[in-house]
Design a protein around this motif. Structure first.
Motif, PDB file in Angstrom:
ATOM      1  N   TYR A 311       0.837  -1.206   0.000  1.00 20.13           N
ATOM      2  CA  TYR A 311       0.000   0.000   0.000  1.00 20.13           C
ATOM      3  C   TYR A 311       0.872   1.255   0.000  1.00 20.13           C
ATOM      4  O   TYR A 311       0.572   2.235  -0.695  1.00 20.13           O
ATOM      5  CB  TYR A 311      -0.899   0.022   1.233  1.00 20.13           C
ATOM      6  N   GLU A 312       1.927   1.246   0.794  1.00 21.71           N
ATOM      7  CA  GLU A 312       2.812   2.411   0.862  1.00 21.71           C
ATOM      8  C   GLU A 312       3.441   2.688  -0.497  1.00 21.71           C
ATOM      9  O   GLU A 312       3.570   3.841  -0.915  1.00 21.71           O
ATOM     10  CB  GLU A 312       3.883   2.193   1.925  1.00 21.71           C
ATOM     11  N   GLU A 313       3.835   1.621  -1.193  1.00 23.89           N
ATOM     12  CA  GLU A 313       4.405   1.791  -2.523  1.00 23.89           C
ATOM     13  C   GLU A 313       3.355   2.303  -3.501  1.00 23.89           C
ATOM     14  O   GLU A 313       3.611   3.216  -4.287  1.00 23.89           O
ATOM     15  CB  GLU A 313       4.969   0.450  -3.014  1.00 23.89           C
ATOM     16  N   ALA A 314       2.158   1.750  -3.444  1.00 20.81           N
ATOM     17  CA  ALA A 314       1.092   2.158  -4.362  1.00 20.81           C
ATOM     18  C   ALA A 314       0.636   3.589  -4.106  1.00 20.81           C
ATOM     19  O   ALA A 314       0.252   4.302  -5.039  1.00 20.81           O
ATOM     20  CB  ALA A 314      -0.093   1.202  -4.237  1.00 20.81           C
ATOM     21  N   SER A 315       0.684   4.023  -2.850  1.00 20.00           N
ATOM     22  CA  SER A 315       0.220   5.371  -2.524  1.00 20.00           C
ATOM     23  C   SER A 315       1.133   6.449  -3.085  1.00 20.00           C
ATOM     24  O   SER A 315       0.729   7.605  -3.196  1.00 20.00           O
ATOM     25  CB  SER A 315       0.103   5.528  -1.005  1.00 20.00           C
ATOM     26  N   GLY A 316       2.352   6.078  -3.466  1.00 21.90           N
ATOM     27  CA  GLY A 316       3.278   7.045  -4.034  1.00 21.90           C
ATOM     28  C   GLY A 316       3.194   7.145  -5.543  1.00 21.90           C
ATOM     29  O   GLY A 316       3.898   7.948  -6.156  1.00 21.90           O
ATOM     30  N   LYS A 317       2.363   6.327  -6.178  1.00 25.57           N
ATOM     31  CA  LYS A 317       2.223   6.363  -7.633  1.00 25.57           C
ATOM     32  C   LYS A 317       1.312   7.511  -8.048  1.00 25.57           C
ATOM     33  O   LYS A 317       0.354   7.845  -7.357  1.00 25.57           O
ATOM     34  CB  LYS A 317       1.633   5.039  -8.149  1.00 25.57           C
TER      35      LYS A 317
END
Length: 421
Positions: A311-317
């Motif tokens: 989720y943390e990675e996806a939230s930065g997209k």
């Protein structure tokens, strides 16, 4: 002349012995030669041999591939690599093969006469593949005529461990139909073992339902695995081709179906490899949709740490999926009582999100400021902002939501009293 005659006699005797030996290789259990397998020599050329049981037979065809065989985007031997990685993965997962050996996995697919589970819809081909040491072995059990099901299931069940099957929609399709057909011969063949396996259809649906228009294996092959079938026959023609084979049982009538099934089970190996890589490297996926889907799957199975990282990675997209990822991540933080971190995400959604996210995030901010931060004024301010976003959405949808309207007004009135009291 006598020496030549003696030599010819020896040659004839040797040839006769050879013919007897070849005949004995394919005898029925009672010792009678096999004379009633139509086109047995042609089947033999295609790598198929009869398997006799209870006075009847099925056919077993075996094909061997090297580990470096390329099927679409993957070498099939890469199964060893993902198997090793699963043994060391920091999370558990329904697709994990931890605790199993590579050779334990059976990649299984069937061909049937119809989609329903009625008694007339027989399964005429059971195909599976295993990785055995330095090779991949594809084995297919063929029903030569409808009366030979006892031989078919005897040959199959003596060879396969159903607890480690890898299928595509096998839980809903292959297994129920196998149970139906097995019930007709269950007094003659081994019992069905306890059911439990890896169903790759459900994994594909988890990850690509918003990415692919269709989740048929052929579509997943084309768009995900980059498998090109070329002159392969479509699966829906298999029942018709089997009917034609029953009328004229020449192997050439059925071989296109066997090759189709063979490619199916090879695709299952490639798909298992790909799905494993997707999950083992979920935080490195480039596609925001796949990132979000993988994170949701981890969360659904209780692997919160893995879900949080993705989720943390996806939230930065920089994509619309980033807002959904921030929302899901905020709910994880709330569950873990990490309210400050959750509030940061809600404020971000309130400022940068669309009306839908403004209403949801504003409401959560109103709740956390009322009950955790104990700041009624801020809670009231966020509630007003959330209410205005909600009203705008309600007007656009042209739906009169009296119950929700009443709830918002009660919340605002309560916060107004707290703020002034």
């Amino acid at each position: 002349m006598k020496p030549k005659l003696a030599q010819w006699k020896e040659l004839l005797a040797a040839r006769h012995q050879k013919e007897n030996d070849e005949e004995k290789e394919e005898e029925k259990p009672d010792g009678r030669p096999v004379t009633d397998v139509p086109y047995a020599d042609v089947w033999r050329e295609y790598g198929a041999k009869p398997y006799w049981f209870d006075g009847d037979y099925c056919l077993i065809r075996e094909t061997v591939y090297p580990l470096d065989y390329q099927h679409g985007r993957y070498r099939l031997g890469a199964l060893y690599e993902v198997h090793e990685r699963w043994q060391e993965a920091p999370f558990s997962h329904p697709l994990s093969c931890r605790g199993f050996a590579v050779r334990d996995l059976f990649f299984f697919d069937t061909e049937t006469m119809g989609l329903s589970s009625g008694a007339g819809n027989i399964m005429f081909l059971l195909g599976h593949a295993r990785v055995l040491g330095d090779r991949i072995v594809v084995r297919q059990h063929v029903l030569p005529h409808p009366g030979a099901e006892a031989a078919l299931y005897q040959s199959f069940l003596s060879d396969v461990d159903y607890t480690t099957l890898v299928t595509y929609n096998g839980k809903a399709f292959d297994w129920p139909r196998l149970k139906t057909r097995h019930a007709l011969v269950r007094n003659m063949v081994p019992k069905l073992p306890a059911f439990g396996h890896f169903d790759l259809y459900h994994a594909a649906r988890r990850l690509w339902k918003d990415k692919l228009d269709s989740l048929r294996l052929s579509e997943v092959e084309r768009h995900i695995l980059h498998v090109e079938r070329g002159d392969d026959v479509p699966g829906f023609l298999a029942p018709m081709m089997y009917k034609e084979f029953l009328q004229t049982p020449h192997p050439d009538r059925l071989m296109p179906v066997l090759r189709h099934n063979e490619r199916d089970v090879l695709s299952l190996i490639a798909l298992y490899i790909h799905l494993s890589v997707q999950l083992l490297e979920a935080d490195r996926l480039a596609d925001p949709k796949e990132l979000l889907a993988a994170a949701r799957w981890f969360e659904a199975i209780g692997e919160t740490a893995a879900a949080r990282g993705v989720y943390e990675e996806a939230s930065g997209k920089g994509a619309k999926e980033a807002q959904a990822a921030k929302w899901q991540l905020s709910l994880l933080y709330r569950k873990e009582k990490r309210y400050e971190e959750a509030a940061l995400l809600w404020r971000d959604l309130l400022i940068h999100g669309n009306g839908y996210w403004k209403a949801k995030a504003g409401l959560e901010l109103a709740k956390v400021y009322e009950h955790y931060f104990r700041d009624a004024a801020e809670a009231h301010r966020y509630a007003v902002m959330a209410y205005e976003a909600w009203r705008s959405l309600a007007r656009m949808s042209r739906q009169h939501r009296e119950k929700e309207e009443a709830e918002w007004r009660r919340r605002l009135a309560r916060l107004e009293r707290k703020k002034n009291g």
